[in-house]
Design an enzyme around this catalytic site. Structure first.
Site, PDB file in Angstrom:
ATOM      1  N   ARG A  95       0.824  -1.215   0.000  1.00 13.94           N
ATOM      2  CA  ARG A  95       0.000   0.000   0.000  1.00 13.94           C
ATOM      3  C   ARG A  95       0.865   1.275   0.000  1.00 13.94           C
ATOM      4  O   ARG A  95       0.529   2.279  -0.605  1.00 13.94           O
ATOM      5  CB  ARG A  95      -0.887  -0.054   1.246  1.00 13.94           C
ATOM      6  N   ARG A 124      -9.775  -0.214   1.706  1.00 14.84           N
ATOM      7  CA  ARG A 124      -8.586   0.628   1.514  1.00 14.84           C
ATOM      8  C   ARG A 124      -8.606   1.405   0.194  1.00 14.84           C
ATOM      9  O   ARG A 124      -7.807   1.190  -0.716  1.00 14.84           O
ATOM     10  CB  ARG A 124      -7.314  -0.204   1.648  1.00 14.84           C
ATOM     11  N   ASP A 309      -2.757  -0.438  14.838  1.00 18.85           N
ATOM     12  CA  ASP A 309      -1.760  -1.490  14.584  1.00 18.85           C
ATOM     13  C   ASP A 309      -1.448  -2.313  15.831  1.00 18.85           C
ATOM     14  O   ASP A 309      -0.752  -3.323  15.743  1.00 18.85           O
ATOM     15  CB  ASP A 309      -0.459  -0.866  14.035  1.00 18.85           C
TER      16      ASP A 309
END
Ligand code: EPU
Length: 423
Positions: A95, A124, A309
């Protein structure tokens, strides 16, 4: 495909020692991309030796740039008139290739790229980027396989309001804005330390940027020049947070060395709230497993909130807390994709809606053969395996290798029985 074999500690807190934290993946990647806009050679220090950094090196070299690695120092010398096509194979897998799109568009006036892939964390989209570049005068076209952005006369100055707070969106537009013909103001910017680090790098090269780390960033035109030597990549707060969570799960004195505690406020406060003693001295942070872990409600949020995360690693810790805990994922759709596997290990974890799961604990975990769906959930499975009873095999080691440097060596040094197995 490699996997990791872990012999669990069956709930015993036996891991001990000091673990050094590498440079931040998510700071190294935008800074590497920004290097393309600098005249001359850039030397970056404390660059993590991870697969994503090597993928970014591959992308830069495919555009005609030269790179060399010496220890943890990476030198980048971009080609004056480099290519304009982002390598599709690598770009599709990562990404962060969208960061290079920004640099190439700003430098060359045109860029063609595949849909930037990466971890499967929901849809995304790239609308934030496309709208941002359009506000600076670029036009966007697409075919079945590729996207093209072009601004043959260069990007113009302008005003951008991010509808969604986006980390790489903020970084990409800030990088591109350094080459715009006039001033650029970015509103509703992400405030992550990695955004600030990228701005600091650009400023060290001569960029005129103000406000990074706040919601509004302004960028005035300037020429970016090297030589830049020894620019330090900031420590990886997600790697540091992962080891702190491991310490709370199975530590008898684990010290994380070289982290920046000021980047870890939400994580340290959550651990303390759960009853973990977190001892912070300069860049050393020590934790151990407390006698009792208290349940908690954890809600991910843009920085300075609790990082998405670390949501999966934190969920593993919550399986060992007494009572009912909850995790709410507010940043991404699809980031509770690891719950079924964790439940197979014995966790009492129920997804109540696509953004929320309830965890009841404490539940002893059992070793299983499991597959990590992304970098961070993969690491969470290693943590779960570390406290489980029996042996676990965690597949998709290549995903964990994207973000964690020498993970099995670091964990072995703390006393965990872990080895890499090649299929
Ligand atoms: N979004 C849009 N449109 C866009 C861009 C983003 O709707 O054009 C949405 C996303 O779908 C998401 C939200 O905005 O719901 C925030 O995503 P963001 O753009 O901030 O994420 P990112 O920049 O793609 C970076 C990190 C991720 C980290 C997130 C959130 C890098 C290279 N990646 O991603 O790190 O999870 O910010 O903090 O910096 C990882 O390291 O494992 C990782 C996934």
């Amino acid at each position: 495909m490699d996997s990791f074999k872990v012999t669990g500690l069956a709930g015993k807190a036996e891991l001990h020692g000091e673990v050094g934290i590498a440079g931040a993946k998510n700071a190294a990647l935008p800074i590497m991309a920004a290097s393309l806009l600098v005249e001359g050679e850039v030397q970056l220090a404390n660059v993590p030796d991870i697969a994503d950094v090597r993928s970014m090196v591959g992308l830069i070299e495919a555009l005609g740039g030269f790179t060399t690695f010496m220890g943890d120092t990476l030198s980048i010398r971009p080609k004056e008139a480099g290519g304009t096509v982002i390598d599709a194979e690598i770009g599709k897998r990562m990404r962060a290739s969208i960061l290079l799109v920004a640099a190439v568009l700003a430098k060359q006036g045109s860029v063609t790229f595949p849909h930037p892939g990466g971890c499967v964390l929901g849809s995304r989209p790239i609308d934030v980027f496309v709208e941002g570049f359009a506000a600076l005068g670029a036009t966007f076209t697409e075919t079945a396989e590729t996207y093209t952005l072009s601004a043959p006369k260069g990007l113009s100055g302008g005003e951008i309001f991010f509808r969604v707070m986006s980390v790489t969106g903020t970084e990409a537009l800030m990088i591109a804005a350094t080459r715009a013909a006039g001033p650029v103001t970015l509103h509703n910017c992400a405030m992550e330390p990695e955004v600030v680090a990228t701005a600091e790098f650009l400023k060290a090269c001569g960029a005129r940027i103000e406000g990074a780390g706040s919601p509004t960033i302004t960028v005035a035109p300037a020429r970016l020049q090297a030589p830049i030597s020894n620019f330090q990549i900031i420590p990886d707060r997600i790697e540091a947070g992962s080891f702190l969570i491991l310490g709370a799960l199975a530590g008898k004195g684990i010290t994380v060395k070289g982290a920046d505690p000021s980047h870890l406020g939400a994580v340290i406060e959550t651990l303390r709230d759960m009853g973990v003693t977190v001892d912070v001295r300069h860049d050393l942070i020590s934790v151990s497993r407390p006698a009792v872990l208290r349940a908690a409600e954890v809600r991910t949020h843009e920085y300075p909130g609790f990082p998405t995360d670390l949501q999966a690693p934190m969920a593993v810790l919550l399986t060992q807390a007494v009572g009912e805990s909850a995790v709410s994922e507010t940043v991404f759709d699809g980031r509770l994709n690891y719950v079924a596997e964790l439940a197979r290990m014995g966790a009492d974890m129920t997804v109540v809606n696509p953004h929320k799961a309830i965890i009841k604990g404490p539940m002893p975990l059992k070793g299983r053969d499991i597959m990590g769906p992304d970098i961070r959930a993969g690491l969470a499975f290693i943590l779960a395996a570390a406290i489980a009873e029996g042996e676990s095999t965690i597949g998709n080691a290549h995903l964990i290798d994207r973000g964690y440097e020498k993970i099995e060596q670091k964990l072995s040094a703390l006393g965990l029985k872990i080895k890499r197995v090649s299929a």
